[in-house]
Design an enzyme around this catalytic site. Structure first.
Site, PDB file in Angstrom:
ATOM      1  N   HIS A 306       0.858  -1.193   0.000  1.00 53.35           N
ATOM      2  CA  HIS A 306       0.000   0.000   0.000  1.00 53.35           C
ATOM      3  C   HIS A 306       0.889   1.237   0.000  1.00 53.35           C
ATOM      4  O   HIS A 306       1.958   1.240   0.607  1.00 53.35           O
ATOM      5  CB  HIS A 306      -0.898   0.010   1.251  1.00 53.35           C
ATOM      6  CG  HIS A 306      -2.063   0.942   1.148  1.00 53.35           C
ATOM      7  ND1 HIS A 306      -1.944   2.279   1.405  1.00 53.35           N
ATOM      8  CD2 HIS A 306      -3.339   0.729   0.785  1.00 53.35           C
ATOM      9  CE1 HIS A 306      -3.124   2.855   1.232  1.00 53.35           C
ATOM     10  NE2 HIS A 306      -3.988   1.946   0.844  1.00 53.35           N
ATOM     11  N   ASP A 364      -7.924  -5.300  -0.009  1.00 54.52           N
ATOM     12  CA  ASP A 364      -8.378  -6.129  -1.139  1.00 54.52           C
ATOM     13  C   ASP A 364      -8.026  -7.601  -0.977  1.00 54.52           C
ATOM     14  O   ASP A 364      -8.483  -8.431  -1.760  1.00 54.52           O
ATOM     15  CB  ASP A 364      -7.754  -5.601  -2.432  1.00 54.52           C
ATOM     16  CG  ASP A 364      -8.268  -4.209  -2.750  1.00 54.52           C
ATOM     17  OD1 ASP A 364      -7.452  -3.285  -2.910  1.00 54.52           O
ATOM     18  OD2 ASP A 364      -9.500  -4.044  -2.778  1.00 54.52           O
TER      19      ASP A 364
HETATM   20  C1  SDX Z   1      -6.173   0.199  -2.823  1.00 52.32           C
HETATM   21  O1  SDX Z   1      -4.417   4.711  -1.933  1.00 52.32           O
HETATM   22  C2  SDX Z   1      -5.355   4.070  -1.257  1.00 52.32           C
HETATM   23  O2  SDX Z   1      -5.758   4.410  -0.162  1.00 52.32           O
HETATM   24  C3  SDX Z   1      -5.921   2.878  -2.015  1.00 52.32           C
HETATM   25  C4  SDX Z   1      -6.934   2.011  -1.274  1.00 52.32           C
HETATM   26  C5  SDX Z   1      -8.213   2.778  -0.985  1.00 52.32           C
HETATM   27  O3  SDX Z   1      -8.930   2.377  -0.056  1.00 52.32           O
HETATM   28  O4  SDX Z   1      -8.535   3.720  -1.754  1.00 52.32           O
HETATM   29  O5  SDX Z   1      -6.382   1.559  -0.051  1.00 52.32           O
HETATM   30  C6  SDX Z   1      -7.337   0.802  -2.105  1.00 52.32           C
HETATM   31  O6  SDX Z   1      -5.916   0.571  -3.925  1.00 52.32           O
HETATM   32  C7  SDX Z   1      -5.302  -0.785  -2.081  1.00 52.32           C
HETATM   33  C8  SDX Z   1      -4.041  -1.228  -2.927  1.00 52.32           C
HETATM   34  C9  SDX Z   1      -4.531  -2.283  -3.909  1.00 52.32           C
HETATM   35  N1  SDX Z   1      -3.450  -2.647  -4.873  1.00 52.32           N
HETATM   36  C10 SDX Z   1      -2.871  -3.854  -4.845  1.00 52.32           C
HETATM   37  O7  SDX Z   1      -3.078  -4.701  -3.978  1.00 52.32           O
HETATM   38  C11 SDX Z   1      -1.949  -4.092  -6.032  1.00 52.32           C
HETATM   39  C12 SDX Z   1      -0.620  -4.711  -5.525  1.00 52.32           C
HETATM   40  N2  SDX Z   1       0.087  -3.663  -4.761  1.00 52.32           N
HETATM   41  C13 SDX Z   1       1.114  -2.921  -5.493  1.00 52.32           C
HETATM   42  O8  SDX Z   1       0.814  -2.673  -6.836  1.00 52.32           O
HETATM   43  C14 SDX Z   1       1.646  -1.723  -4.678  1.00 52.32           C
HETATM   44  O9  SDX Z   1       1.832  -2.170  -3.403  1.00 52.32           O
HETATM   45  C15 SDX Z   1       0.845  -0.433  -4.652  1.00 52.32           C
HETATM   46  C16 SDX Z   1       0.564   0.103  -6.004  1.00 52.32           C
HETATM   47  C17 SDX Z   1      -0.452  -0.633  -3.923  1.00 52.32           C
HETATM   48  C18 SDX Z   1       1.664   0.613  -3.875  1.00 52.32           C
HETATM   49  O10 SDX Z   1       2.876   0.703  -4.512  1.00 52.32           O
HETATM   50  P1  SDX Z   1       3.838   2.010  -4.328  1.00 52.32           P
HETATM   51  O11 SDX Z   1       3.485   2.729  -3.089  1.00 52.32           O
HETATM   52  O12 SDX Z   1       3.843   2.784  -5.601  1.00 52.32           O
HETATM   53  O13 SDX Z   1       5.238   1.350  -4.055  1.00 52.32           O
HETATM   54  P2  SDX Z   1       6.129   0.653  -5.135  1.00 52.32           P
HETATM   55  O14 SDX Z   1       5.294   0.092  -6.259  1.00 52.32           O
HETATM   56  O15 SDX Z   1       7.220   1.590  -5.495  1.00 52.32           O
HETATM   57  O16 SDX Z   1       6.705  -0.591  -4.303  1.00 52.32           O
HETATM   58  C19 SDX Z   1       7.784  -0.411  -3.405  1.00 52.32           C
HETATM   59  C20 SDX Z   1       8.559  -1.715  -3.477  1.00 52.32           C
HETATM   60  C21 SDX Z   1       8.986  -2.080  -4.906  1.00 52.32           C
HETATM   61  O17 SDX Z   1      10.157  -2.889  -4.808  1.00 52.32           O
HETATM   62  P3  SDX Z   1      11.639  -2.178  -4.940  1.00 52.32           P
HETATM   63  O18 SDX Z   1      11.613  -1.369  -6.232  1.00 52.32           O
HETATM   64  O19 SDX Z   1      11.791  -1.296  -3.725  1.00 52.32           O
HETATM   65  O20 SDX Z   1      12.594  -3.312  -4.972  1.00 52.32           O
HETATM   66  O21 SDX Z   1       7.712  -2.806  -3.052  1.00 52.32           O
HETATM   67  C22 SDX Z   1       7.512  -3.713  -4.144  1.00 52.32           C
HETATM   68  C23 SDX Z   1       7.871  -2.951  -5.411  1.00 52.32           C
HETATM   69  O22 SDX Z   1       8.279  -3.842  -6.409  1.00 52.32           O
HETATM   70  N3  SDX Z   1       6.089  -4.087  -4.108  1.00 52.32           N
HETATM   71  C24 SDX Z   1       5.612  -5.317  -4.325  1.00 52.32           C
HETATM   72  C25 SDX Z   1       4.227  -5.224  -4.142  1.00 52.32           C
HETATM   73  N4  SDX Z   1       3.900  -3.967  -3.836  1.00 52.32           N
HETATM   74  C26 SDX Z   1       5.051  -3.256  -3.825  1.00 52.32           C
HETATM   75  N5  SDX Z   1       6.232  -6.475  -4.642  1.00 52.32           N
HETATM   76  C27 SDX Z   1       5.436  -7.569  -4.789  1.00 52.32           C
HETATM   77  N6  SDX Z   1       4.089  -7.563  -4.624  1.00 52.32           N
HETATM   78  C28 SDX Z   1       3.460  -6.412  -4.299  1.00 52.32           C
HETATM   79  N7  SDX Z   1       2.119  -6.396  -4.144  1.00 52.32           N
END
Ligand code: SDX
Length: 429
Positions: A306, A364
């Site tokens: 998140h 989710d």
């Molecule tokens: C919702 O914003 C809100 O409040 C949203 C929400 C709401 O109520 O409105 O809470 C609802 O959207 C919840 C989130 C739902 N999305 C998912 O479950 C999709 C999977 N999650 C990821 O796509 C990710 O965690 C995000 C998009 C939710 C957040 O990503 P960020 O903050 O942009 O961080 P990032 O992508 O830069 O990740 C940081 C690191 C990275 O690795 P490094 O580059 O540091 O090596 O964490 C890793 C990412 O690769 N990472 C994951 C991951 N999420 C982040 N690796 C594997 N699986 C994951 N799910």
């Protein structure tokens, strides 16, 4: 907001004193708006460090896993309130007393019907259209039915818009499901509660008059509460940006629905259940966890991570409890998908890759299993999220529109394209 604190920025030999504001909770913010006068912009793709507005509605502490709606913790609301109570709270700032609640519930019940012409919009879609595509289209079309009567600068007009959207979203959502099923639309039944009425419109038929299961309706009501609002997430920010132009609020909410659909945001619940089904068995989990950690593989664990929560999403805990309640109620407590989810959670939470990045299950992660156990197909999961989040969108839109100092949202950019050059006639290219 201001308490006299200042931040100093020195650039190209010039020093700027920038006001620092503190809210009632959460980090202070630096007001950089005056930098534009000196042709200086801040750069923050994804708005990782940017507060786009001030708001009294919802507060999240991502490190402590805290979520407050007008100061009330999400766990207390999910345990004790109804979704309509939370709608009243988010919109008005206070929980309703008995009379206020009864009057609000009656008002909502008397706006659940759609104009009969709106029903014809569904026929333009193929029967296998994704219901989120239908929601974007039909909710946007409401702007054609409520345009002349709206004055976005009048609080009573904005309030009526909020009532109409809260009331009509379940009707449109259920109709998008019925359309795909090839079954007749079911009209709202004002003798039922908000969530019972939604289940009635989803699963009722003209052939029988079966009352929805109250245990399932209560679980669904809790799911609506968990998805009601969440600060300036991508879809809420979309509604605010669209609304800042003075656009029709139904069109703004339609834009919010479009933003929510993405798998990085509200589309994650559908993507998460599809992922759990793809994993299929506990023995396959290590391979998928390895893929999620592999930078060359775009696969991510849906339902994990998140932007704000760097601790357990408090909604995920409540959702997990609701999940077990529903599975017990429908006799699927041994659902193999739940075994995969719980084992995946255990493995991920003990893996250094997820621990270092503070990746925890989000709202989710369990919602898909719960909604599936309620008999709701996975392509309707984000529709349920949109139905529930409508109050968050419209409460934020209303808060912004009530602010006499509101400004048109118009970000700047860092230009990295070509410098000015002369046009070359086609024969010389
Ligand atoms: C919702 O914003 C809100 O409040 C949203 C929400 C709401 O109520 O409105 O809470 C609802 O959207 C919840 C989130 C739902 N999305 C998912 O479950 C999709 C999977 N999650 C990821 O796509 C990710 O965690 C995000 C998009 C939710 C957040 O990503 P960020 O903050 O942009 O961080 P990032 O992508 O830069 O990740 C940081 C690191 C990275 O690795 P490094 O580059 O540091 O090596 O964490 C890793 C990412 O690769 N990472 C994951 C991951 N999420 C982040 N690796 C594997 N699986 C994951 N799910």
């Amino acid at each position: 907001m201001t308490d006299g604190q200042k931040a100093t920025l020195t650039l190209n030999g010039k020093t700027f004193e920038l006001p620092v504001y503190s809210g009632t909770l959460g980090p202070n913010v630096i007001d950089v708006s005056s930098l534009a006068q000196n042709d200086i912009f801040t750069y923050d793709p994804g708005f990782m460090s940017t507060a786009a507005c001030n708001s009294d509605i919802t507060f999240i502490d991502g490190d402590k896993g805290i979520l407050l709606h007008r100061g009330y913790p999400i766990g207390a609301l999910a345990e004790n309130a109804t979704y309509l109570e939370v709608c009243y709270l988010l919109l008005n700032g206070e929980l309703p007393n008995k009379e206020q609640y009864a009057s609000f519930e009656t008002e909502i019940k008397h706006h659940t019907l759609l104009h009969e012409q709106v029903r014809t919009f569904f026929n333009g879609f193929r029967r296998d259209a994704h219901p989120m595509a239908i929601m974007v289209g039909v909710v946007g079309a409401l702007s054609a039915f409520y345009n002349d009567t709206i004055n976005v600068n009048k609080s009573d007009s904005r309030r009526m818009t909020a009532v109409r959207l809260i009331a009509k979203m379940p009707t449109i959502a259920a109709m998008s499901y019925k359309y795909a099923q090839g079954q007749p639309f079911i009209y709202p039944d004002n003798t039922l509660s908000f969530s019972e009425n939604f289940l009635h419109m989803m699963f009722g038929t003209p052939c029988e008059n079966k009352k929805p299961n109250p245990v399932l309706a209560k679980a669904l009501d809790k799911i609506f509460i968990l998805h009601a609002d969440h600060e300036q997430n991508a879809s809420t920010s979309t509604v605010r940006l669209a609304g800042s132009t003075g656009a029709n609020p139904y069109a703004c909410v339609s834009a919010g629905i479009a933003a929510l659909w993405g798998p990085a945001h509200g589309g994650a619940n559908e993507a998460c259940l599809n992922m759990l089904r793809q994993i299929g068995d506990v023995k396959n989990i290590p391979a998928y966890v390895a893929r999620a950690k592999d930078k060359n593989d775009p696969f991510r664990l849906m339902g994990f991570g998140h932007r704000v929560y760097k601790n357990y999403d408090p909604r995920a805990k409540v959702m997990q409890e609701a999940c077990h309640q529903v599975l017990n109620a429908v006799g699927r407590k041994d659902d193999p998908i739940l075994d995969v989810a719980m084992e995946l959670e255990r493995i991920a939470l003990s893996d250094s890759y997820f621990i270092e990045r503070k990746l925890y299950p989000n709202v989710d992660f369990y919602s898909g299993i719960t909604l599936s156990a309620l008999g709701i197909p996975s392509n309707m999961f984000t529709v349920i999220f949109a139905l529930a989040r409508t109050i968050g969108w419209i409460a934020n839109w209303n808060e912004m529109m009530a602010d006499d100092h509101r400004k048109l949202g118009r970000p700047r950019q860092l230009y990295t394209g070509p410098v000015q050059r002369d046009y070359v006639p086609v024969e010389k290219r």
